[in-house]
Design a protein around this motif. Structure first.
Motif, PDB file in Angstrom:
ATOM      1  N   PRO A 125       0.833  -1.204   0.000  1.00  0.00           N
ATOM      2  CA  PRO A 125       0.000   0.000   0.000  1.00  0.00           C
ATOM      3  C   PRO A 125       0.869   1.256   0.000  1.00  0.00           C
ATOM      4  N   THR A 126       0.928   1.924  -1.113  1.00  0.00           N
ATOM      5  CA  THR A 126       1.702   3.157  -1.241  1.00  0.00           C
ATOM      6  C   THR A 126       0.747   4.351  -1.307  1.00  0.00           C
ATOM      7  N   PRO A 127       1.200   5.528  -0.930  1.00  0.00           N
ATOM      8  CA  PRO A 127       0.282   6.669  -0.816  1.00  0.00           C
ATOM      9  C   PRO A 127      -0.473   7.005  -2.096  1.00  0.00           C
ATOM     10  N   MET A 128      -1.730   7.351  -1.934  1.00  0.00           N
ATOM     11  CA  MET A 128      -2.597   7.942  -2.946  1.00  0.00           C
ATOM     12  C   MET A 128      -2.946   7.011  -4.109  1.00  0.00           C
ATOM     13  N   THR A 129      -3.030   5.716  -3.852  1.00  0.00           N
ATOM     14  CA  THR A 129      -3.598   4.818  -4.852  1.00  0.00           C
ATOM     15  C   THR A 129      -4.966   4.358  -4.386  1.00  0.00           C
ATOM     16  N   THR A 130      -5.813   3.993  -5.345  1.00  0.00           N
ATOM     17  CA  THR A 130      -7.137   3.477  -5.006  1.00  0.00           C
ATOM     18  C   THR A 130      -7.021   2.222  -4.157  1.00  0.00           C
ATOM     19  N   ALA A 131      -6.071   1.359  -4.505  1.00  0.00           N
ATOM     20  CA  ALA A 131      -5.910   0.105  -3.778  1.00  0.00           C
ATOM     21  C   ALA A 131      -5.496   0.340  -2.330  1.00  0.00           C
ATOM     22  N   THR A 132      -4.672   1.356  -2.088  1.00  0.00           N
ATOM     23  CA  THR A 132      -4.278   1.671  -0.718  1.00  0.00           C
ATOM     24  C   THR A 132      -5.471   2.160   0.083  1.00  0.00           C
ATOM     25  N   CYS A 133      -6.321   2.953  -0.536  1.00  0.00           N
ATOM     26  CA  CYS A 133      -7.557   3.386   0.109  1.00  0.00           C
ATOM     27  C   CYS A 133      -8.399   2.166   0.496  1.00  0.00           C
ATOM     28  N   MET A 134      -8.517   1.219  -0.420  1.00  0.00           N
ATOM     29  CA  MET A 134      -9.270  -0.003  -0.134  1.00  0.00           C
ATOM     30  C   MET A 134      -8.622  -0.802   0.993  1.00  0.00           C
ATOM     31  N   PHE A 135      -7.296  -0.904   0.952  1.00  0.00           N
ATOM     32  CA  PHE A 135      -6.578  -1.677   1.966  1.00  0.00           C
ATOM     33  C   PHE A 135      -6.856  -1.120   3.363  1.00  0.00           C
ATOM     34  N   HIS A 136      -6.815   0.189   3.472  1.00  0.00           N
ATOM     35  CA  HIS A 136      -7.018   0.826   4.777  1.00  0.00           C
ATOM     36  C   HIS A 136      -8.468   0.777   5.228  1.00  0.00           C
ATOM     37  N   THR A 137      -9.387   1.033   4.320  1.00  0.00           N
ATOM     38  CA  THR A 137     -10.789   1.204   4.714  1.00  0.00           C
ATOM     39  C   THR A 137     -11.636  -0.048   4.563  1.00  0.00           C
ATOM     40  N   GLY A 138     -11.242  -0.961   3.659  1.00  0.00           N
ATOM     41  CA  GLY A 138     -12.108  -2.090   3.340  1.00  0.00           C
ATOM     42  C   GLY A 138     -13.318  -1.670   2.541  1.00  0.00           C
ATOM     43  N   ILE A 139     -13.202  -0.500   1.890  1.00  0.00           N
ATOM     44  CA  ILE A 139     -14.311   0.069   1.118  1.00  0.00           C
ATOM     45  C   ILE A 139     -13.824   0.418  -0.280  1.00  0.00           C
ATOM     46  N   ASP A 140     -14.623   0.095  -1.291  1.00  0.00           N
ATOM     47  CA  ASP A 140     -14.359   0.602  -2.640  1.00  0.00           C
ATOM     48  C   ASP A 140     -14.822   2.057  -2.661  1.00  0.00           C
ATOM     49  N   PRO A 141     -13.914   3.015  -2.817  1.00  0.00           N
ATOM     50  CA  PRO A 141     -14.308   4.428  -2.686  1.00  0.00           C
ATOM     51  C   PRO A 141     -15.276   4.911  -3.762  1.00  0.00           C
ATOM     52  N   PHE A 142     -15.396   4.167  -4.863  1.00  0.00           N
ATOM     53  CA  PHE A 142     -16.257   4.624  -5.960  1.00  0.00           C
ATOM     54  C   PHE A 142     -17.648   4.005  -5.916  1.00  0.00           C
ATOM     55  N   THR A 143     -17.824   2.965  -5.102  1.00  0.00           N
ATOM     56  CA  THR A 143     -19.139   2.335  -4.976  1.00  0.00           C
ATOM     57  C   THR A 143     -19.655   2.359  -3.535  1.00  0.00           C
ATOM     58  N   ASP A 144     -18.767   2.665  -2.585  1.00  0.00           N
ATOM     59  CA  ASP A 144     -19.068   2.641  -1.151  1.00  0.00           C
ATOM     60  C   ASP A 144     -19.387   1.239  -0.637  1.00  0.00           C
ATOM     61  N   LYS A 145     -19.074   0.220  -1.438  1.00  0.00           N
ATOM     62  CA  LYS A 145     -19.322  -1.154  -1.006  1.00  0.00           C
ATOM     63  C   LYS A 145     -18.104  -1.713  -0.272  1.00  0.00           C
ATOM     64  N   GLU A 146     -18.372  -2.589   0.693  1.00  0.00           N
ATOM     65  CA  GLU A 146     -17.288  -3.235   1.413  1.00  0.00           C
ATOM     66  C   GLU A 146     -16.537  -4.196   0.491  1.00  0.00           C
ATOM     67  N   ILE A 147     -15.237  -4.332   0.737  1.00  0.00           N
ATOM     68  CA  ILE A 147     -14.412  -5.194  -0.093  1.00  0.00           C
ATOM     69  C   ILE A 147     -13.452  -5.967   0.803  1.00  0.00           C
ATOM     70  N   TYR A 148     -13.238  -7.232   0.462  1.00  0.00           N
ATOM     71  CA  TYR A 148     -12.347  -8.052   1.287  1.00  0.00           C
ATOM     72  C   TYR A 148     -10.899  -7.593   1.124  1.00  0.00           C
ATOM     73  N   VAL A 149     -10.184  -7.556   2.234  1.00  0.00           N
ATOM     74  CA  VAL A 149      -8.767  -7.209   2.199  1.00  0.00           C
ATOM     75  C   VAL A 149      -8.009  -8.145   3.138  1.00  0.00           C
ATOM     76  N   ALA A 150      -6.939  -8.740   2.634  1.00  0.00           N
ATOM     77  CA  ALA A 150      -6.046  -9.530   3.482  1.00  0.00           C
ATOM     78  C   ALA A 150      -5.058  -8.565   4.130  1.00  0.00           C
ATOM     79  N   THR A 151      -5.282  -8.255   5.402  1.00  0.00           N
ATOM     80  CA  THR A 151      -4.451  -7.254   6.062  1.00  0.00           C
ATOM     81  C   THR A 151      -3.449  -7.859   7.041  1.00  0.00           C
ATOM     82  N   SER A 152      -3.748  -9.002   7.615  1.00  0.00           N
ATOM     83  CA  SER A 152      -2.828  -9.579   8.599  1.00  0.00           C
ATOM     84  C   SER A 152      -1.604 -10.150   7.898  1.00  0.00           C
TER      85      SER A 152
END
Length: 601
Positions: A520-547
């Motif tokens: 996760p590098t700054p200012m990418t859509t994927a980093t936003c998803m990684f942090h929030t678990g949300i697709d920022p363009f649909t507001d839907k939850e998205i699975y993220v492997a964080t551990s």
């Protein structure tokens, strides 16, 4: 890089001093070098402090006090990416340092350098720019500390931040400071961010919001992931020089104001920049080679921008989606200069830009209306308004390889294969003349569930490209191969998706060592998803492997043949209830052995 060198030029002081986290290499592939050459070409006396020691301010004083300002860059990559692996371990090498040595730049280099410069010369303006500053210009999730950090402008004692490609901004800043304009009054340049006092913001908020939009304050986005995702989306939508608006984000002690993006350089301007007198060498003071230069020394950048909009890539937020291409004549002149350079053996080892085959492409709407806010240019398919012709690129490649003194021109990486499939003539030119035996491509994943989130072409598109690539190579009598790059742990990738990926690799004999774990590098859509678990363009939850464990299992499934990964692969198969893939038959991903009371391994 020294006062002695300045004296040779008859200088007794510098106008601008660039401080960079990279070794000083005079090559257009290095951002600090481009900025330095652009300033020099406009008559400014430029010094460079490369990779200063940061324990105290001594190294920052070695060129004296600049007449106008310090320009600070963390380097060609974010310093945290340079210093740490995706698993947050210290790297043991740094391609942008002499001898590949690690430890030559501090963590969060732009902030550290700015603090030391403020300590050394409190009254000299500090302008920060480059990838690190550009992509940390608002509150951003920081993977290495696992928290939302303030805008880099709130952390660093800098006066201005240049974001995106900075030639026009840095010249305008230099010209205004030269005329005597106080840096505090330079607040209207496109492609820059600046700081406003909280009191002034409160007093003038209504008037300011006639021209700017406000995103949620740092305090709120640092605590509320839904607000963080919404702020990212609003920022993303305004990343366009035609239709984009400025953005304001309140921080506890300051207000960060971003002006709308700077326009891309015109073709003649881009030609001019890349034809400045770069030596394409490291500074002679270095006794050891700099690996990053070896990779690009005799490569040619043909254009800027990328309309691919891949979720894990920050190019859209830095260079933008609009393609600006150099003229064929300018590129030919650059290649011609290679012939007189020591070490050139007739091979141009890289021809392209962020994506190798977007050269010469454009959209009829870009100039007047900018890029579309509500849809992407090429995902899930190419927009009818987009010119995807490879004719200009084909002409360029043909002319380059016919040039006396140029024996080979390779396009070894960066080919957007969904675009290439639209033009068989381009693929024939590519395979017949411009592949050195292997062509590196990046499907990133073979599960359509994941490539959809990545905004990458689906598996079928890759298979069509592979089939056409093999067909054309057979036709032209070449024995050439695709080298596929894959990614594990991307947001949206479940354990089932990763097992599907591994089974496809097994069934198609596509096992490869070219893999990476998503960082996760700054200012990418994927980093936003990684942090929030949300697709920022649909507001839907998205699975993220964080551990770390889940990420390691996904990575292990890409290298299921590695015996050192068997326990992780087995654990993943157990979690997914896929023990049918554990055993000794041809279709198994790992062996199945008894290991006492702990069960199957």
């Amino acid at each position: 890089m020294s006062l002695d060198e300045a004296k040779i030029n008859g200088w007794d002081e510098f106008d601008v001093i660039i401080v960079t986290g990279d070794a000083y290499v005079d090559h257009p592939g290095f951002g600090s070098s481009i900025i330095g050459r652009v300033l020099e070409n406009s008559g400014y006396r430029v010094g460079v402090i490369a990779q200063p020691k940061w324990e105290n301010a001594d190294d920052f004083k070695k060129l004296g006090k600049p007449r106008l300002f310090f320009a600070v860059s963390g380097g060609n990559t974010d310093s945290m990416v340079s210093n740490y692996t995706p698993s947050k371990r210290l790297r043991h090498e740094d391609a942008y340092s002499p001898g590949n040595k690690e430890g030559m730049r501090p963590n969060r280099a732009s902030v550290v350098y700015s603090n030391k410069l403020k300590e050394a010369y409190p009254d000299v303006p500090i302008i920060i720019g480059g990838i690190e500053a550009s992509l940390r210009r608002f509150a951003q999730y920081d993977y290495w500390s696992d928290k939302v950090r303030q805008s880099i402008l709130a952390d660093a004692p800098a006066n201005l931040l240049v974001y995106g490609m900075g030639e026009l901004q840095i010249l305008e800043i230099a010209d205004r400071l030269k005329k005597g304009t106080p840096v505090s009054e330079i607040t209207d340049i496109d492609g820059t961010s600046w700081k406003m006092e909280v009191k002034k913001w409160k007093e003038n908020k209504e008037e300011i919001l006639k021209e700017y939009i406000e995103i949620s304050p740092y305090i709120e986005v640092s605590k509320d992931k839904a607000l963080y995702a919404r702020a990212f989306r609003d920022t993303y939508y305004e990343q366009d020089p035609v239709r984009g608006k400025g953005i304001v984000q309140v921080h506890p002690k300051t207000v960060v104001v971003q002006n709308k993006p700077m326009r891309p350089l015109k073709q003649e301007e881009l030609d001019h920049v890349y034809e400045l007198p770069f030596t394409r060498k490291a500074h002679p003071s270095y006794k050891e080679r700099i690996p990053a230069l070896d990779m690009v020394r005799f490569s040619i950048n043909t254009h800027r921008g990328c309309f691919g909009s891949c979720s894990f890539c920050a190019i859209v937020m830095h260079q933008g989606r609009v393609i600006r291409s150099r003229s064929v004549e300018s590129i030919m002149r650059e290649a011609k200069r290679f012939r007189n350079m020591k070490g050139f053996k007739g091979t141009i080892n890289g021809l392209g830009g962020p994506s190798a085959n977007m050269y010469g492409m454009d959209c009829k709407n870009w100039e007047k209306n900018g890029t579309c806010k509500d849809k992407l240019c090429i995902h899930p398919s190419a927009c009818p308004s987009l010119n995807t012709s490879h004719d200009k690129l084909i002409d360029l490649m043909q002319r380059l390889r016919e040039m006396p003194g140029i024996s080979r021109v390779f396009v070894g990486y960066g080919v957007r294969y969904d675009l290439a499939l639209l033009d068989e003539k381009y693929m024939e030119e590519l395979c017949a003349h411009h592949v050195s035996g292997q062509l590196k491509v990046a499907p990133e994943h073979y599960s359509d569930n994941v490539t959809k989130v990545m905004k990458k072409p689906n598996r079928e598109t890759f298979e069509k490209f592979e089939e056409k690539f093999n067909e054309i190579n057979k036709k032209v009598g070449k024995d050439q191969y695709l080298v596929a790059f894959l990614m594990s742990g991307h947001p949206g990738c479940t354990l089932d998706d990763m097992i599907e990926n591994a089974e496809y690799i097994r069934d198609t004999d596509k096992y490869t060592k070219q893999v990476q774990d998503f960082t996760p590098t700054p200012m990418t859509t994927a980093t936003c998803m990684f942090h929030t678990g949300i697709d920022p363009f649909t507001d839907k939850e998205i699975y993220v492997a964080t551990s770390p464990k889940d990420k390691n299992i996904q990575r292990a499934l890409l290298h299921y043949k590695d015996t050192g990964n068997h326990s992780l692969v087995m654990e993943g198969l157990k979690q997914a209830d896929r023990l049918d893939l554990a055993g000794n038959t041809w279709n198994c991903l790992t062996s199945k052995k008894k290991r006492g009371k702990n069960g199957w391994w």
